[in-house]
Structure formats: C-alpha cells, structure tokens
Design an enzyme around this catalytic site. Structure first.
Site, PDB file in Angstrom:
ATOM      1  N   ASP A   1       0.795  -1.234   0.000  1.00 58.62           N
ATOM      2  CA  ASP A   1       0.000   0.000   0.000  1.00 58.62           C
ATOM      3  C   ASP A   1       0.827   1.285   0.000  1.00 58.62           C
ATOM      4  O   ASP A   1       1.763   1.428   0.792  1.00 58.62           O
ATOM      5  CB  ASP A   1      -0.887   0.073   1.258  1.00 58.62           C
ATOM      6  CG  ASP A   1      -1.725  -1.156   1.473  1.00 58.62           C
ATOM      7  OD1 ASP A   1      -1.743  -2.037   0.610  1.00 58.62           O
ATOM      8  OD2 ASP A   1      -2.361  -1.239   2.539  1.00 58.62           O
TER       9      ASP A   1
ATOM     10  N   GLU B   1     -10.611  -1.753   4.168  1.00 54.90           N
ATOM     11  CA  GLU B   1      -9.251  -1.284   4.426  1.00 54.90           C
ATOM     12  C   GLU B   1      -9.018   0.072   3.763  1.00 54.90           C
ATOM     13  O   GLU B   1      -9.751   0.499   2.869  1.00 54.90           O
ATOM     14  CB  GLU B   1      -8.221  -2.281   3.869  1.00 54.90           C
ATOM     15  CG  GLU B   1      -8.247  -3.648   4.522  1.00 54.90           C
ATOM     16  CD  GLU B   1      -7.146  -4.558   4.005  1.00 54.90           C
ATOM     17  OE1 GLU B   1      -6.406  -5.096   4.843  1.00 54.90           O
ATOM     18  OE2 GLU B   1      -7.012  -4.722   2.770  1.00 54.90           O
TER      19      GLU B   1
END
Length: 527
Positions: free
Chosen positions: A57, A239
């Site tokens: 990420d 998320e």
C-alpha cells in the site's frame, strides 16, 4: 533511530528480535543508477517500484516545498510480505522518483501498517513550531505477538513527526494515541483537516465499516460516527479509507467522496476499491446512495489514496494506488523486487443524470515522458475483421496509445485491440456492443502458472456513445486502460513470456477507426 545500522532490535513485548535492515540507496536519484539497474524483464520503466524487496500500500503522501512525498508498505528483507516498514521516495513531478532511506521501522509496539501524513501548519500538535511546523504521520501499530495470542487489541494508532521535511522521523513517546476498544481489524487511519469544524478528522477502517474521529491536535481523538453497515460491498474486510471534498467539474457544487478498499470482494475477485459520494459535516457522512461504485474495474489497483497538502493554486485531487491484487501479489514472477504503483492520477467528479461519477486520468506531468510520436494513418479507416497496425519502432511494452472508434451507424458486436507476441500470447482489450461491456482478457496473455486466480477476463458494464476512446498505458508488466477521458478505468498486470510486438485492431461488424496515435515513453530510471 540511526537509519544506517544494518541490524536493529525489537525490545519489549516482542522480547529480543533481530532483523537485517539493509540501508537502501541513501537518497541516490533513481535516474543515476547504473545502466543495468531496473532491467529485469518485468520491471516497470515509468511506474514507481522499490529498488528491491517487497512493497504494497502507498501511505502518507503529502506535498511540501516543491516535493511530492510517497511512503509505502515495505519489507526490505524479502520479496514477500513481512514485518512492515514505511519505505520513502520523493519527486518534484510525481514521475521521476528519488529513493530515500526507510522512514519508519517496527518497534516494541508493533509493525508499521498503513496510514497517512499531514502538514500541521498551525502546529496544533505542539510537535514543531509556527515557524517550522511539523509533518505528522499517523499509522497503525500491528502487534504480531498479541495477534498470535488471540487478543483483539493488537492494532492501535500511533504517530511520528518530522521537522526536516520528512527526512527523519521521531515517534511520539505517548503512543498509541488511539487505543483499540477491542476490535480485531482496527487500522489504516487517513487524516484530513476540516475547515468548518476547525478540527482534524480521522477515518479508520474497522472490520466491515469505517469509524470517524475528530481531534483538535492530532493527539487526543474523539469518536464521532460510523459508516458502512449494510452499505456497499461486503465480500471482505474494509481497508485503507480516504475522505475528501471535491468540486463537481460540470456543476457549481462540491461533494464529499469516500474511498474504501475491500479484500476479498472485488467485482472480478480479490482486491478492489469502492467509492461513495455524499455529504459530510465533520461528524457524519451521509451517502447519496447505498450502492457501491468502483474506483477501478481492473484486477490490479488496490489501497489507493490521495495526496494531502496540495496547494490551492494547483487545486487537483491526486491519487496513486498499489498495482497488484492479494490473490497473487506474493507470487507474481518478479525476482529482486515485487509490486509497483499505478501512475499518479488526477481524480475528478462529474454529475451524470442523478449520479456522481468519478473520473481518473494520468497526471499531466506524464506527458513529459513522451519521446517519439507515430500516427499510422491520416484519414479514418473502415474496419471489419482484424487489421494489423504498423507501430513503427515504438515498443508495445513501454508506450502510450490512443485509439478512437466512431460508432455512429455501426452495428459492430465487438471492437478492440490485440497485443501479441511471437508465441501467440495475447492481451485483448475491447468493448462488446451487444453486452455493453468493456473487457480486458488476459486468459492467454502470457505467464499465469504462478496462480490459478490470475488468468481470466475483467469486465465492466459500460454503454458507449457515438464515439469510444481508449487511452492505454503499457509498461513491461502492466496495462492501464482509460476509457472516454477516464470515465472508466481498468488496471491489469500482465506477464508475457516474450514482449508483445504486434498490434491488431478488430471489429465484428463494420466500424470506423477514426484515429490512432502511439507515443514511446522514456524510462524514469535511465534518463
């Protein structure tokens, strides 16, 4: 912490653990690497990737004093996921990047999971001064020891701050600043400043929903509301949320947009990012509707968030995502590195009837990489069946192509392009008029033996108008498709055994190929 040590120790709840943390690059500009650097077969040439090891990420992106900062989930000791750090890179244009040393290391409170960073211009936190305001990173501490013991409080929110433009970081001694109330998935804080309430707002992923908190100083947080129960897609854990206000391009109003990534549960399997539009008053988010929409309908754009502190004089909402999917991220066939980001994109919002639709396009700075341009024909071409197009000397594995179809009077069932190599491996990108779908078919695109979930077709409902415009970015192991100026985007990895060298356009039924333009793109690593 002294970042030049090759060995560090976790002491406390972990006992004494040691990990080899090799110093990465020391700030050497990527484009000053030796000629052999980044020549691995599937290494992207104009997308950001780590110099080596594992990345996922993007985190903590902010702009300050002419520099775009990109942090990312990073494990420097393997090409598969492990104890998370924050890797770091900077750029003056979001295109050419300079690798910097690891910004945040795991410590006794846990691994350093995803989060965000803000420039505390008013020094509300007291961690800097008005003359030299701090940059504050907010991240999730993930404690693997507590997780292994079955505890529900192994994820908490901590902060670190920098007073030297993000080069070095000090962790706040009072961490965690937001303790877990007893929820297993409690992570990925995205923080913004909310002018109307004069407070910081945190949106946090909490199992299958988000929680919203407020703070006057980034240190003390108050629960405001939750959003998401029974709303949107719920095929997996939520998320990496984001929340921002944006002006409507074709209107005189603004809307709030919420991003929420989900894994699994994407429309074509695995990881994907949904979005909602609505209103936000500093306390609650009220959606325009409860149906999920998708930021990207390909398989490989996940956990994307937007930059903070972009100057008002710029005015853009800038986004970048992780170009992979948890279905196969750990096993894709790269060797010394694993994962890359999408190209940075400008996000815009347009009203379409009663709905607000998110548009995404490569940032204008990408044009600076255009090297050679080739137009294979001067006049529109009637097309029925397959037609191979001469692309001159432009590599299909490192290029930008723009292809326009004129559909007026056409009864074509399907149209599109085929990229092919000498092994007859093919990547097919097209539109079906009968089913009204855009699709990307990588069923026979090349290597897929590493995962049974890789080969297949990504598709999205789409109704074309009189014209259909494909803008496609190809880069070693990825394709990014932008349809009709970004109204639909599909990002997909691809691993051909050999490079694609042929381009065909096809139509089942007659259609007019109105225009085609090809650009070779320079490498950001070897300029």
């Amino acid at each position: 912490m002294i970042q030049y040590l090759r060995l560090f120790f976790f002491i406390g709840v972990f006992g004494v653990l040691s990990f080899s943390c090799n110093f990465r690059n020391g700030g050497i500009p990527a484009n000053e690497k030796p000629a052999s650097y980044n020549n691995e077969q599937y290494r992207p040439q104009y997308h950001f990737s780590p110099d080596s090891a594992w990345m996922n990420d993007p985190n903590g992106m902010f702009f300050l004093d002419g520099e775009y900062h990109l942090f990312y989930q990073y494990y420097p000791d393997s090409t598969v996921w492990g104890p998370m750090h924050w890797g770091h890179a900077v750029s003056k244009d979001m295109i050419k990047w300079q690798h910097l040393p690891v910004a945040l290391y795991p410590d006794s409170l846990g691994y350093i999971f995803s989060g965000s960073a803000v420039v505390d211009t008013k020094n509300s936190s007291g961690l800097g001064t008005i003359q030299n305001p701090p940059v504050v990173a907010i991240y999730t501490y993930h404690n693997p020891v507590l997780e292994k013991k079955g505890s529900n409080v192994f994820q908490n929110q901590g902060i670190a701050y920098s007073t030297d433009k993000g080069r070095t970081w000090v962790k706040y001694p009072g961490n965690p600043v937001l303790k877990n109330p007893g929820i297993r998935d409690f992570r990925d804080p995205k923080v913004i400043w909310h002018n109307a309430t004069n407070k910081w707002i945190m949106i946090l992923a909490v199992q299958d929903r988000v929680h919203i908190y407020s703070s006057p100083d980034l240190l003390d947080w108050r629960f405001e509301s939750e959003f998401g129960k029974g709303i949107g897609a719920h095929g997996g854990v939520w998320e990496c949320p984001d929340l921002f206000e944006i002006k409507v391009t074709n209107g005189d109003n603004s809307k709030w947009v919420m991003f929420v990534s989900i894994n699994p549960g994407g429309p074509d399997g695995g990881s994907a990012t949904q979005y909602f539009t609505g209103d936000f008053d500093g306390h609650k988010f009220i959606p325009d509707n409860t149906n999920e929409k998708w930021v990207d309908r390909g398989r490989d754009n996940y956990a994307g968030v937007t930059w903070s502190n972009i100057p008002e004089s710029d005015g853009r909402r800038l986004f970048i995502g992780w170009m992979s999917n948890w279905d196969y991220a750990n096993v894709v066939p790269t060797i010394k590195w694993r994962s890359a980001t999408t190209v940075p994109r400008e996000i815009s919002l347009l009203k379409d009837g009663k709905e607000y639709i998110l548009y995404s396009n490569p940032v204008q700075e990408l044009v600076s990489l255009r090297n050679k341009v080739y137009r294979p024909f001067k006049e529109p071409q009637k097309l029925e069946g397959d037609m191979e197009i001469n692309t001159d000397s432009i590599s299909m594995m490192q290029c930008e192509m723009v292809i326009d179809f004129n559909l007026i009077g056409s009864a074509a069932d399907s149209i599109g392009i085929i990229l092919e190599n000498n092994l007859k491996e093919q990547l097919v990108i097209g539109y079906t008029g009968k089913q009204k779908q855009i699709f990307v078919d990588r069923t026979r695109s090349g290597r897929s033996d590493f995962s049974g979930k890789f080969a297949g077709i990504s598709s999205s409902a789409y109704e074309a108008g009189d014209k259909l415009k494909f803008r496609i970015l190809m880069d070693a192991s990825s394709s990014e498709l932008f349809v009709d100026n970004g109204k639909l985007v599909m990002t997909n990895l691809v691993f051909p055994t050999e490079s694609y060298i042929k381009l065909k356009v096809f139509s089942k039924g007659e259609v007019t190929l109105e225009n085609a333009v090809f650009y070779s793109l320079k490498s950001i690593w070897q300029q």
